[in-house]
Design an enzyme around this catalytic site. Structure first.
Site, PDB file in Angstrom:
ATOM      1  N   LYS A 180      33.215  29.071  37.142  1.00  0.00           N
ATOM      2  CA  LYS A 180      31.916  28.744  36.520  1.00  0.00           C
ATOM      3  C   LYS A 180      31.985  27.427  35.773  1.00  0.00           C
ATOM      4  CE  LYS A 180      27.858  28.653  34.925  1.00  0.00           C
ATOM      5  NZ  LYS A 180      27.136  29.533  34.051  1.00  0.00           N
ATOM      6  N   CYS A 200      23.523  24.186  30.219  1.00  0.00           N
ATOM      7  CA  CYS A 200      24.760  24.443  30.980  1.00  0.00           C
ATOM      8  C   CYS A 200      25.603  23.196  31.147  1.00  0.00           C
ATOM      9  CB  CYS A 200      24.408  24.940  32.386  1.00  0.00           C
ATOM     10  SG  CYS A 200      23.435  26.397  32.426  1.00  0.00           S
TER      11      CYS A 200
HETATM   12  N1  SAJ Z   1      20.385  15.586  36.423  1.00  0.00           N
HETATM   13  C1  SAJ Z   1      20.567  14.246  36.752  1.00  0.00           C
HETATM   14  N2  SAJ Z   1      20.940  13.926  38.014  1.00  0.00           N
HETATM   15  C2  SAJ Z   1      21.135  14.877  38.984  1.00  0.00           C
HETATM   16  C3  SAJ Z   1      20.948  16.232  38.629  1.00  0.00           C
HETATM   17  C4  SAJ Z   1      20.562  16.566  37.346  1.00  0.00           C
HETATM   18  O1  SAJ Z   1      20.404  13.361  35.903  1.00  0.00           O
HETATM   19  O2  SAJ Z   1      21.451  14.533  40.122  1.00  0.00           O
HETATM   20  C5  SAJ Z   1      20.032  15.942  35.046  1.00  0.00           C
HETATM   21  C6  SAJ Z   1      18.714  16.667  34.930  1.00  0.00           C
HETATM   22  O3  SAJ Z   1      17.679  15.738  34.708  1.00  0.00           O
HETATM   23  C7  SAJ Z   1      18.946  17.557  33.700  1.00  0.00           C
HETATM   24  C8  SAJ Z   1      20.430  17.867  33.753  1.00  0.00           C
HETATM   25  O4  SAJ Z   1      21.017  16.861  34.587  1.00  0.00           O
HETATM   26  O5  SAJ Z   1      18.662  16.856  32.504  1.00  0.00           O
HETATM   27  C9  SAJ Z   1      20.765  19.261  34.293  1.00  0.00           C
HETATM   28  O6  SAJ Z   1      20.070  19.404  35.500  1.00  0.00           O
HETATM   29  P1  SAJ Z   1      20.442  20.603  36.551  1.00  0.00           P
HETATM   30  O7  SAJ Z   1      19.650  20.322  37.786  1.00  0.00           O
HETATM   31  O8  SAJ Z   1      21.894  20.737  36.664  1.00  0.00           O
HETATM   32  O9  SAJ Z   1      19.773  21.897  35.911  1.00  0.00           O
HETATM   33  P2  SAJ Z   1      20.393  23.016  34.946  1.00  0.00           P
HETATM   34  O10 SAJ Z   1      20.890  22.439  33.690  1.00  0.00           O
HETATM   35  O11 SAJ Z   1      19.396  24.091  34.874  1.00  0.00           O
HETATM   36  O12 SAJ Z   1      21.692  23.519  35.748  1.00  0.00           O
HETATM   37  C10 SAJ Z   1      21.689  24.792  36.313  1.00  0.00           C
HETATM   38  C11 SAJ Z   1      23.149  25.126  36.525  1.00  0.00           C
HETATM   39  N3  SAJ Z   1      23.220  26.531  36.876  1.00  0.00           N
HETATM   40  C12 SAJ Z   1      24.081  27.316  36.170  1.00  0.00           C
HETATM   41  O13 SAJ Z   1      24.806  26.910  35.310  1.00  0.00           O
HETATM   42  C13 SAJ Z   1      24.085  28.741  36.542  1.00  0.00           C
HETATM   43  C14 SAJ Z   1      23.745  24.282  37.626  1.00  0.00           C
HETATM   44  O14 SAJ Z   1      25.030  24.819  37.984  1.00  0.00           O
HETATM   45  C15 SAJ Z   1      22.885  24.287  38.853  1.00  0.00           C
HETATM   46  O15 SAJ Z   1      23.464  23.395  39.821  1.00  0.00           O
HETATM   47  C16 SAJ Z   1      21.493  23.796  38.488  1.00  0.00           C
HETATM   48  O16 SAJ Z   1      20.967  24.752  37.541  1.00  0.00           O
HETATM   49  C17 SAJ Z   1      20.601  23.754  39.709  1.00  0.00           C
HETATM   50  O17 SAJ Z   1      21.130  23.375  40.781  1.00  0.00           O
HETATM   51  O18 SAJ Z   1      19.407  24.033  39.534  1.00  0.00           O
END
Ligand code: SAJ
Length: 442
Positions: free
Chosen positions: A222, A276
């Site tokens: 994780k 996360c």
């Molecule tokens: N972000 C970027 N660039 C990217 C992807 C994300 O700048 O390429 C930023 C987003 O704007 C945000 C942050 O990173 O501010 C997090 O984005 P995220 O898409 O990772 O969303 P989260 O935080 O909800 O992450 C969750 C995580 N799930 C768990 O921990 C169970 C992550 O592992 C998942 O990959 C993600 O959801 C997902 O894919 O939706």
């Protein structure tokens, strides 16, 4: 009760379940377990949240498809009850723990909620009970903290009197219920027989792979999967900064890089927020502290991502300078306050970090966000008397931003785009002094 007996009672849905922590992990989990045929007792310390749940109303904000219905049907079925009293768990045979495990401002894990939950649970821990922690843990925590706290406070022995495992949550805002059915899970049991029993429980609602393992492996998987994502995002951000200085366009570069096999360059952006990604890399590296390993890449990736709001401030300074406007005294419109596109979740919002950095510079911010009640409304009206607008979140409603109206609404036509929302040619044709993250301003 033996584990084979417990597995039989799980398969026949006779086993009583408890869920400790009724937030964005525990509440959907409790609902899905009721849907799978179990009777669930939910425990949470927040009286208001318990009252809402017992009234069949979800305390979770935001657009979570199916959650409100799942909760009201679970409550109406009489098979979901919430309480603040751990004594209500004295009859259950499996308890799942889903409390927060944040890191503090020194990036150290804060296990107060977990320790409190384990100490309270230990008082009602019965022989034969299976305890599963779903909260994200620094590798080694199941053995070093959870097992020791439960044994010390109950006088029972893990593996003999009770059973223990770690099955890290894989929830994603906006898809809480869907993910519970569709995401594979790692069932880390302190013994293979325990892991097998965990698989039997999760198989009642998970349609994806269920991989039996030990708790350390589950903790590593994780924290690694999120550290992986953070490092990938940091790579994209670093390439964006390089493109700005050498005159490239990171968005075009990324698109063409990803045409190369086995490449998946992530998206650069105005920052990395949420509950996360900013936290889990520290939980991973913390496990190695003082034990011989010295992680460099993962902490550096955190530093790169945490620097992006300040980079947005630097882009703003350059644009205001071109407009002969000083940052001190400037008022800027921040478009997007949530940490994620089309979400209302503001945890660790990069916009909030940026706004905190404005104040020492003598500037102020006006915020717009279509998903957050106090910030929704007419963004063009909000733009009036502002000296710049900055795109922090690529919310869908911003895809149809009217640049002409925005330009005439602003006091100074400065636009800084942190999420590749606006076409640079169109922005400059409209008359903006424009900066786009990852693109040269020349
Ligand atoms: N972000 C970027 N660039 C990217 C992807 C994300 O700048 O390429 C930023 C987003 O704007 C945000 C942050 O990173 O501010 C997090 O984005 P995220 O898409 O990772 O969303 P989260 O935080 O909800 O992450 C969750 C995580 N799930 C768990 O921990 C169970 C992550 O592992 C998942 O990959 C993600 O959801 C997902 O894919 O939706």
């Amino acid at each position: 009760m033996s584990l084979p007996d417990l597995r039989n009672r799980i398969e026949s849905r006779q086993v009583g379940l408890g869920v400790i922590g009724l937030g964005y992990v525990g509440l959907p989990l409790a609902c899905v377990l009721v849907e799978a045929g179990f009777t669930v007792t939910g425990i949470d310390l927040v009286h208001e949240r318990v009252a809402l749940i017992n009234a069949g109303r979800s305390p979770i904000e935001g657009n979570e498809p199916g959650l409100a219905d799942a909760l009201s049907s679970a409550r109406n079925s009489g098979k979901l009850r919430a309480s603040t009293d751990y004594g209500e768990l004295s009859e259950v045979e499996v308890v799942l723990i889903a409390v927060e495990t944040p890191v503090d401002d020194r990036h150290m894990p804060d296990y107060r909620a977990l320790t409190s939950a384990c100490t309270s649970l230990a008082k009602v821990l019965n022989p034969g009970m299976l305890v599963i922690v779903e909260s994200t843990l620094s590798p080694g925590t199941t053995e070093d903290l959870v097992r020791k706290t439960l044994e010390a406070a109950s006088g029972l022995l893990c593996g003999i009197d009770f059973y223990l495992g770690h099955c890290p949550e894989r929830v994603m805002p906006g898809r809480l219920l869907q993910n519970l059915h569709e995401m594979s899970r790692v069932c880390g049991g302190t013994t293979p027989e325990t892991a097998r029993t965990m698989v039997a429980l999760y198989r009642t609602f998970v349609d994806a792979d269920l991989d039996a393992a030990d708790p350390l492996t589950a903790e590593l998987v994780k924290t690694c999967e999120n550290a992986y994502r953070d490092v990938q995002i940091a790579f994209a951000n670093e390439v964006a900064l390089i493109c700005e200085t050498v005159g490239g366009d990171v968005w075009q570069v990324r698109e063409l890089v990803n045409k190369s096999p086995l490449r998946q360059m992530h998206l650069p952006g105005a920052g990395v927020g949420g509950h996360c990604i900013p936290k889990d890399p520290w939980l991973l590296t913390n496990s190695a502290l003082g034990k011989g390993a010295h992680p460099i890449l993962i902490p550096t990736a955190r530093e790169v991502n945490d620097s992006m709001p300040e980079h947005m401030l630097n882009l703003l300074k350059g644009a205001l300078n071109e407009a002969n406007v000083t940052l001190s005294g400037a008022k800027v419109l921040v478009l997007g306050y949530a940490y994620l596109q089309d979400s209302d979740d503001t945890r660790n919002s990069p916009s909030a970090t940026f706004i905190q950095q404005l104040e020492p510079a003598g500037a102020s911010a006006v915020i717009h966000d279509p998903y957050i009640p106090e910030y929704r409304g007419d963004l063009y009206q909000r733009a009036e008397n502002c000296d710049a607008a900055l795109v922090f979140v690529r919310h869908t409603p911003y895809q149809v931003l009217d640049l002409e109206i925005l330009k005439t609404s602003l006091r100074v036509p400065v636009l800084v785009d942190g999420r590749n929302l606006v076409d640079p040619e169109r922005a400059r044709r409209t008359g903006f002094i424009f900066r786009s993250l990852g693109r040269s301003s020349r």
